[in-house]
Design a protein around this motif. Sequence first.
Motif, short mmCIF file in Angstrom:
data_model
loop_
_atom_site.label_atom_id
_atom_site.label_comp_id
_atom_site.label_asym_id
_atom_site.label_seq_id
_atom_site.Cartn_x
_atom_site.Cartn_y
_atom_site.Cartn_z
N ARG A 1 10.92 3.64 13.91
CA ARG A 1 10.20 3.43 15.17
C ARG A 1 9.34 4.63 15.53
N ALA A 2 9.81 5.82 15.15
CA ALA A 2 9.09 7.05 15.51
C ALA A 2 7.77 7.17 14.78
N TYR A 3 7.64 6.46 13.67
CA TYR A 3 6.47 6.67 12.81
C TYR A 3 5.44 5.54 12.89
N ILE A 4 5.84 4.39 13.45
CA ILE A 4 4.96 3.22 13.37
C ILE A 4 3.62 3.48 14.05
N ASP A 5 3.65 4.11 15.23
CA ASP A 5 2.38 4.34 15.94
C ASP A 5 1.41 5.17 15.10
N GLU A 6 1.97 6.12 14.36
CA GLU A 6 1.11 6.99 13.55
C GLU A 6 0.59 6.27 12.30
N LEU A 7 1.43 5.45 11.70
CA LEU A 7 1.05 4.84 10.41
C LEU A 7 0.25 3.55 10.57
N LEU A 8 0.45 2.88 11.70
CA LEU A 8 -0.18 1.57 11.89
C LEU A 8 -1.71 1.58 11.71
N PRO A 9 -2.41 2.54 12.33
CA PRO A 9 -3.88 2.51 12.17
C PRO A 9 -4.33 2.55 10.71
N ASP A 10 -3.68 3.39 9.90
CA ASP A 10 -4.08 3.47 8.50
C ASP A 10 -3.82 2.17 7.76
N VAL A 11 -2.77 1.45 8.13
CA VAL A 11 -2.50 0.16 7.51
C VAL A 11 -3.55 -0.86 7.96
N LEU A 12 -3.85 -0.85 9.25
CA LEU A 12 -4.82 -1.81 9.78
C LEU A 12 -6.20 -1.59 9.17
N GLU A 13 -6.53 -0.31 8.94
CA GLU A 13 -7.85 -0.01 8.37
C GLU A 13 -7.87 -0.14 6.85
N GLY A 14 -6.72 -0.42 6.26
CA GLY A 14 -6.66 -0.57 4.81
C GLY A 14 -6.72 0.75 4.06
N LYS A 15 -6.54 1.86 4.78
CA LYS A 15 -6.55 3.16 4.10
C LYS A 15 -5.36 3.29 3.16
N VAL A 16 -4.25 2.69 3.53
CA VAL A 16 -3.08 2.62 2.65
C VAL A 16 -2.67 1.15 2.55
N GLU A 17 -2.13 0.81 1.38
CA GLU A 17 -1.69 -0.57 1.16
C GLU A 17 -0.24 -0.59 0.69
N PRO A 18 0.67 -0.19 1.58
CA PRO A 18 2.07 -0.10 1.16
C PRO A 18 2.65 -1.46 0.77
N GLY A 19 2.03 -2.54 1.23
CA GLY A 19 2.53 -3.87 0.91
C GLY A 19 2.44 -4.21 -0.57
N ARG A 20 1.75 -3.37 -1.33
CA ARG A 20 1.67 -3.62 -2.78
C ARG A 20 3.03 -3.48 -3.47
N VAL A 21 4.03 -2.95 -2.76
CA VAL A 21 5.37 -2.89 -3.38
C VAL A 21 5.98 -4.29 -3.53
N PHE A 22 5.48 -5.27 -2.77
CA PHE A 22 6.01 -6.63 -2.92
C PHE A 22 5.40 -7.28 -4.15
N ASP A 23 6.25 -7.67 -5.07
CA ASP A 23 5.72 -8.32 -6.26
C ASP A 23 6.29 -9.73 -6.44
N ARG A 24 6.96 -10.22 -5.43
CA ARG A 24 7.45 -11.59 -5.48
C ARG A 24 7.61 -12.10 -4.04
N THR A 25 7.30 -13.36 -3.84
CA THR A 25 7.48 -13.96 -2.52
C THR A 25 8.36 -15.20 -2.67
N VAL A 26 9.34 -15.32 -1.78
CA VAL A 26 10.21 -16.51 -1.82
C VAL A 26 10.27 -17.13 -0.43
N GLY A 27 10.64 -18.40 -0.39
CA GLY A 27 10.97 -19.05 0.88
C GLY A 27 12.42 -18.73 1.22
N LEU A 28 12.83 -19.16 2.39
CA LEU A 28 14.19 -18.80 2.83
C LEU A 28 15.25 -19.35 1.88
N ASP A 29 15.05 -20.56 1.42
CA ASP A 29 16.07 -21.15 0.54
C ASP A 29 16.21 -20.40 -0.78
N ASP A 30 15.18 -19.69 -1.14
CA ASP A 30 15.24 -18.96 -2.42
C ASP A 30 15.64 -17.50 -2.26
#
Lengths: 344, 344
Positions: B295-324
């Motif tokens: 929680r302490a870091y979200i305010d600081e990191l959020l702008p860079d994520v919104l601007e696409g300066k960092v793409e930490p979401g690239r760590v996701f390499d698979r997507t499943v639905g709830l049943d999976d």
Amino acid sequence: MRATLIYGAGDVRVEDVPDPKIQQPTDAVVRVLRSCICGSDLWPYKSRPATEQGERIGHEFLGVVEDVGSDVSGLKNGDLVVAPFVWSDNTCDFCAEGLHTSCRHGGWWAADGVDGGQGEAVRVPQAQGTLVKLPVAEDSALLPSLLTLSDVFCTGHHSAVTAGVDPRTTVTVVGDGAVGLSAVLAARRLGAERIILMGRHKDRTDLGRDFGATDVVPERGEEGIERVRELTGGDGTHTVLECVGTLPALQMSLGVVRAGGTVSRVGAPQYDDVPLGFQEFMNNITLTGGVAPARAYIDELLPDVLEGKVEPGRVFDRTVGLDDVPAGYRAMDDREALKVLIRP
Amino acid sequence: MRATLIYGAGDVRVEDVPDPKIQQPTDAVVRVLRSCICGSDLWPYKSRPATEQGERIGHEFLGVVEDVGSDVSGLKNGDLVVAPFVWSDNTCDFCAEGLHTSCRHGGWWAADGVDGGQGEAVRVPQAQGTLVKLPVAEDSALLPSLLTLSDVFCTGHHSAVTAGVDPRTTVTVVGDGAVGLSAVLAARRLGAERIILMGRHKDRTDLGRDFGATDVVPERGEEGIERVRELTGGDGTHTVLECVGTLPALQMSLGVVRAGGTVSRVGAPQYDDVPLGFQEFMNNITLTGGVAPARAYIDELLPDVLEGKVEPGRVFDRTVGLDDVPAGYRAMDDREALKVLIRP
């Protein structure tokens, strides 16, 4: 000249040794005016295996320059100087970062052919980087306090600095030895307003109060932890300065540190492993400290000592001549003396 | 609604559970848009004793506010929000210091009657302090990266911040899991120019290079230590970000840290004691880190994520639905997937 050697546990002798001479162009020779016995000297005094050949001991001294090598500038015969407890070039990358204890061209007193501090004179390697000039006379009443810049006051200061002590942090100091009391003094000097001293020798904790301790906790172990918790609304303190070096002292330190807080250890560890498991992880506890790079701190601390703003030399409660150094060790080991000053 | 429960090692099920409802005036209810599986979820997945009653699991989610309690201000139905992996009031003294994981009125998801994140919806205690509004639409391509603010990117950032990473520090990151890769990204973002990633899964270390790693060391143990020492002129790096949590990983971290340096651990420790003995003391090694106050870091990191300066979401390499979700656990446990995104 005469110097102190240790032959084994409980066996310290003062003997004739070769006079120190310049060996490298970066050397100086210093006649010792004041030396002292360190709590860390007591570890070999308690446990060193006996050997036929003794080895030199002592790493705290101040004195007068008697000779300088051809590469030494800024120092001349007659200068009164203090030596930190590690010698160093004061120019390498580690020294530039303030970590003189890891100097690339530095080393330790009383090792590898270098003299110990508990003698009449010392050959000082890397003299230009190591020695700090003191603008006082040989008979200055400040000598005891100035001598603490070689180790004990700088060590207390190192614990406070690495723990992040400032006016907003509460502090616990574990240990009422000379390092613990120096840590109290250093924490107060850095602005700490709440300093809890854990120690049970009243004469020592009284000096601790003079140095700035606001509370004294004589209890130890779980009881001590509980008492500090009580004094801090259950939270513990932001910083804990561990000035003993034993596992029980470290465990106590971890027991009284507040979540998000820092334990800085400056007592030489008599243990291999630190109990920093899941609970400490969840509480974001930091462990820092280590052997103090005294040289890095002398320039900062010296003015306050010269102006009498701090009197770290009050940790000395006994003075001996060189011949009485063995008695000085006994007195410190028996806890009859807090810290022994040597006047060769 | 449907939510994920764990019944024992290897036994994760998706079942019907009661719909979340406001229970306290400080609650909100959030419909989950994205959740994910954490490396730390794999510890119970590997070792939890089997029980008849399952327990909820999951602590990372973002979603849409569906209801708010009467004491919640600043949030309304329809707001898109991310939740850090610990809920907190964001007003107590610990939160004010940025240590939301020690919040005096906070707690953990999937514990003590609070929902887990791997489900269709979550009752959020201390909603006003916990939830952070995200100025994006439900179909934003940024959702995966924004979801990493709930834990993994903030955890990597915490390791870099507590280690003191800056443009002047060299960095070793131990571990090529999602946290390790996030630590690489965070270190780069803080200006580090030399980042050595210790990991041996090429697809992961390739992503690490994209994130900013300048060197990859696949060797482990003594061999790995030697390799990092070679790469750093024998010295090791100023900072080491330990992103695994095992004793061998920690030992390796202590083996590659430079004198005066800092090891920050953010992998949940699977050990009780840390080998920080005399040698580490002499080298002034600091151990820091802990559970990340996201929680302490979200305010600081959020702008860079919104601007696409960092793409930490690239760590996701698979997507499943709830049943999976059970299949998602298997894939992560078998190291077939780096990190699994859940789209309920």
